[in-house]
Design an enzyme around this catalytic site. Sequence first.
Site, PDB file in Angstrom:
ATOM      1  N   LYS A 116     -27.510   4.112  41.601  1.00  0.00           N
ATOM      2  CA  LYS A 116     -27.827   4.707  42.902  1.00  0.00           C
ATOM      3  C   LYS A 116     -28.996   3.987  43.568  1.00  0.00           C
ATOM      4  O   LYS A 116     -29.013   3.787  44.788  1.00  0.00           O
ATOM      5  CB  LYS A 116     -28.150   6.195  42.723  1.00  0.00           C
ATOM      6  CG  LYS A 116     -26.937   7.015  42.267  1.00  0.00           C
ATOM      7  CD  LYS A 116     -27.360   8.376  41.742  1.00  0.00           C
ATOM      8  CE  LYS A 116     -26.169   9.232  41.344  1.00  0.00           C
ATOM      9  NZ  LYS A 116     -26.542  10.443  40.608  1.00  0.00           N
ATOM     10  N   THR A 146     -13.950  17.538  39.032  1.00  0.00           N
ATOM     11  CA  THR A 146     -14.951  18.399  39.675  1.00  0.00           C
ATOM     12  C   THR A 146     -15.041  18.102  41.174  1.00  0.00           C
ATOM     13  O   THR A 146     -14.995  19.019  42.007  1.00  0.00           O
ATOM     14  CB  THR A 146     -16.332  18.145  39.017  1.00  0.00           C
ATOM     15  OG1 THR A 146     -16.194  18.334  37.610  1.00  0.00           O
ATOM     16  CG2 THR A 146     -17.399  19.068  39.557  1.00  0.00           C
ATOM     17  N   VAL A 147     -15.163  16.843  41.531  1.00  0.00           N
ATOM     18  CA  VAL A 147     -15.363  16.494  42.946  1.00  0.00           C
ATOM     19  C   VAL A 147     -14.046  16.565  43.724  1.00  0.00           C
ATOM     20  O   VAL A 147     -13.993  17.092  44.841  1.00  0.00           O
ATOM     21  CB  VAL A 147     -16.016  15.094  43.087  1.00  0.00           C
ATOM     22  CG1 VAL A 147     -16.260  14.763  44.558  1.00  0.00           C
ATOM     23  CG2 VAL A 147     -17.332  15.037  42.315  1.00  0.00           C
ATOM     24  N   GLU A 151     -22.192  12.744  33.846  1.00  0.00           N
ATOM     25  CA  GLU A 151     -21.139  11.735  33.883  1.00  0.00           C
ATOM     26  C   GLU A 151     -20.223  11.923  32.668  1.00  0.00           C
ATOM     27  O   GLU A 151     -20.605  12.564  31.679  1.00  0.00           O
ATOM     28  CB  GLU A 151     -21.754  10.334  33.818  1.00  0.00           C
ATOM     29  CG  GLU A 151     -22.627   9.988  35.002  1.00  0.00           C
ATOM     30  CD  GLU A 151     -21.875  10.076  36.307  1.00  0.00           C
ATOM     31  OE1 GLU A 151     -20.918   9.330  36.500  1.00  0.00           O
ATOM     32  OE2 GLU A 151     -22.233  10.917  37.145  1.00  0.00           O
ATOM     33  N   GLY A 168     -22.503  18.300  41.435  1.00  0.00           N
ATOM     34  CA  GLY A 168     -21.737  19.541  41.525  1.00  0.00           C
ATOM     35  C   GLY A 168     -20.565  19.378  42.472  1.00  0.00           C
ATOM     36  O   GLY A 168     -20.527  18.471  43.314  1.00  0.00           O
ATOM     37  N   GLU A 219     -20.940   7.785  50.887  1.00  0.00           N
ATOM     38  CA  GLU A 219     -22.070   8.720  50.994  1.00  0.00           C
ATOM     39  C   GLU A 219     -22.290   9.515  49.699  1.00  0.00           C
ATOM     40  O   GLU A 219     -23.424   9.749  49.274  1.00  0.00           O
ATOM     41  CB  GLU A 219     -21.816   9.703  52.154  1.00  0.00           C
ATOM     42  CG  GLU A 219     -22.913  10.722  52.378  1.00  0.00           C
ATOM     43  CD  GLU A 219     -24.213  10.080  52.815  1.00  0.00           C
ATOM     44  OE1 GLU A 219     -24.278   9.576  53.944  1.00  0.00           O
ATOM     45  OE2 GLU A 219     -25.178  10.074  52.020  1.00  0.00           O
ATOM     46  N   ARG A 252      -3.839  12.776  36.974  1.00  0.00           N
ATOM     47  CA  ARG A 252      -3.091  12.799  35.714  1.00  0.00           C
ATOM     48  C   ARG A 252      -2.777  14.226  35.275  1.00  0.00           C
ATOM     49  O   ARG A 252      -1.818  14.483  34.606  1.00  0.00           O
ATOM     50  CB  ARG A 252      -3.862  12.066  34.623  1.00  0.00           C
ATOM     51  CG  ARG A 252      -3.130  10.796  34.240  1.00  0.00           C
ATOM     52  CD  ARG A 252      -3.807  10.071  33.105  1.00  0.00           C
ATOM     53  NE  ARG A 252      -4.938   9.295  33.611  1.00  0.00           N
ATOM     54  CZ  ARG A 252      -6.022   9.037  32.880  1.00  0.00           C
ATOM     55  NH1 ARG A 252      -6.146   9.523  31.675  1.00  0.00           N
ATOM     56  NH2 ARG A 252      -6.976   8.320  33.381  1.00  0.00           N
ATOM     57  N   ASP A 268     -27.107   5.745  35.524  1.00  0.00           N
ATOM     58  CA  ASP A 268     -26.578   6.326  36.769  1.00  0.00           C
ATOM     59  C   ASP A 268     -27.624   6.217  37.887  1.00  0.00           C
ATOM     60  O   ASP A 268     -27.297   5.834  39.021  1.00  0.00           O
ATOM     61  CB  ASP A 268     -26.208   7.793  36.496  1.00  0.00           C
ATOM     62  CG  ASP A 268     -25.731   8.523  37.734  1.00  0.00           C
ATOM     63  OD1 ASP A 268     -24.585   8.287  38.152  1.00  0.00           O
ATOM     64  OD2 ASP A 268     -26.513   9.319  38.301  1.00  0.00           O
ATOM     65  N   GLY A 302     -25.644  13.127  45.515  1.00  0.00           N
ATOM     66  CA  GLY A 302     -24.716  14.248  45.724  1.00  0.00           C
ATOM     67  C   GLY A 302     -24.586  14.688  47.167  1.00  0.00           C
ATOM     68  O   GLY A 302     -24.061  13.966  48.011  1.00  0.00           O
TER      69      GLY A 302
HETATM   70  N1  HSE Z   1     -24.088  12.691  36.863  1.00  0.00           N
HETATM   71  C1  HSE Z   1     -24.620  12.619  38.182  1.00  0.00           C
HETATM   72  C2  HSE Z   1     -25.931  13.386  38.238  1.00  0.00           C
HETATM   73  C3  HSE Z   1     -23.632  13.193  39.156  1.00  0.00           C
HETATM   74  O1  HSE Z   1     -26.200  14.167  37.311  1.00  0.00           O
HETATM   75  O2  HSE Z   1     -26.691  13.196  39.169  1.00  0.00           O
HETATM   76  C4  HSE Z   1     -23.967  12.962  40.582  1.00  0.00           C
HETATM   77  O3  HSE Z   1     -24.004  11.598  40.896  1.00  0.00           O
END
Ligand code: HSE
Length: 435
Positions: free
Chosen positions: A203, A13-14, A188, A300, A127, A45, A199, A132
């Site tokens: 952060k 995605t990123v 994730e 996203g 960053e 991959r 998660d 995000g």
């Molecule tokens: N899974 C994470 C979220 C992605 O939903 O915030 C962004 O770090």
Amino acid sequence: MRSVNIGICGLGTVGAGVYNVLGRNSKQINSRANCDLVISQVGARRDNPNCDTNGTDVSRDIFDVAKNPDIDIVVELIGGTDVAHKLVMTALENGKHVVTANKALIAQHGMEIFAAAEARGLIVAYEAAVAGGIPIIKALREGLSGNRINWLAGIINGTTNFILSEMDSKGREFADVLTEAQEKGYAEADPTFDVEGIDAAHKLVIMTSLAFGMPLSLDGIYTDGITKLEPQDVSYARELGYAIKHLGITRQTGQGVELRVHPTLVPESCLIAGVNDVSNAVMVNADAVGTTLFYGPGAGSEPTASSVLADIVDVARTMGAGADSWVPALGCNTTALQTQPIMAIQDIETSFYIRFSALDKPGVLSDITGIMANAGISIEAIIQKEQPAGEDYVNVIILTNVTKEKLLDAAVEHIEQLETVRGSVTFIRVEHLDQ
Ligand code: HSE
């Protein structure tokens, strides 16, 4: 103009977002970076249908990118910690600067990675690891560098906020909304990281380290997710004028640093209560500026790519000047970081929402208010919900004033022992975020 060669590892995605946005905005980005940014190689991959890499050298082995002598900046977007850790260390050993969006990697292995980078005069930029598309790392590292930071509190997981918003506004089921978040590429690889608060913990640790100049460590952090949250509490909170948000909170106190992630009632009048869907928001309270709020998409493809590209521009601009041209600490000056004690959750002070089911008969509420009074806990509001037909028990909801969590724990234990109270007591922390 000189060229700076980039290797992108991971085309999910990123990765696809970074590839596409760099292609689309290359003129503006190159002029800001003061060089030609060239994607020399992609390591992935498999191909991604959302990204046309025709004309770019694509290797199925990401380590080819980390060792490629032509590459200046390795962009790690594979996620996870084991292979990502090896990849980043290999890239540093091969003299590459690193840009990563990987919060788990930075939270768990950051100190080792930064030390390796520092020893070689290389930059590791991250960053996109927090919130995000919101440039919160730059804000903490640079924009607020004239301040002493007192606390910060944020909605820092987009998936969780998306689930809570949909449950709150549309009464949707948890599992159904989680599936949608996965389909949209917010969650994730292992979504328990999102819904169990892991998660957000990663952060929060990264922001805490920057805010308070501490080494990265997950030790002592209190982490609770949203899986135990009941829809009835979301609607009772609304009746009381509060939204329930999943917050990461860190605060510098005289007793140490608060470091906690959990569902929280916030007053509807607080701006952060209106932050919905996949959006994130971080409130930062600091001595000179007061309280600031950073808001935007928390996950996203292109929002996260926006943050990755900002790092690529920063690294490309400054890489000739050496890592210590970066302000300040973490990644460039790890020796200046100082450990501080993390407060146990029982010692933090906050207000609480509590709910329990009690027999509807005279004297029950006075027993409960008596227990609260004996514990030294002052009650701000108490509501008894009308009982459904044929039911002897009613739901009772109490909002307390600020108290130490260990006093609340003792009162809860006592209430649960009452014969007139059925089942366990639910409690959720309340934050007013006003000072
Ligand atoms: N899974 C994470 C979220 C992605 O939903 O915030 C962004 O770090």
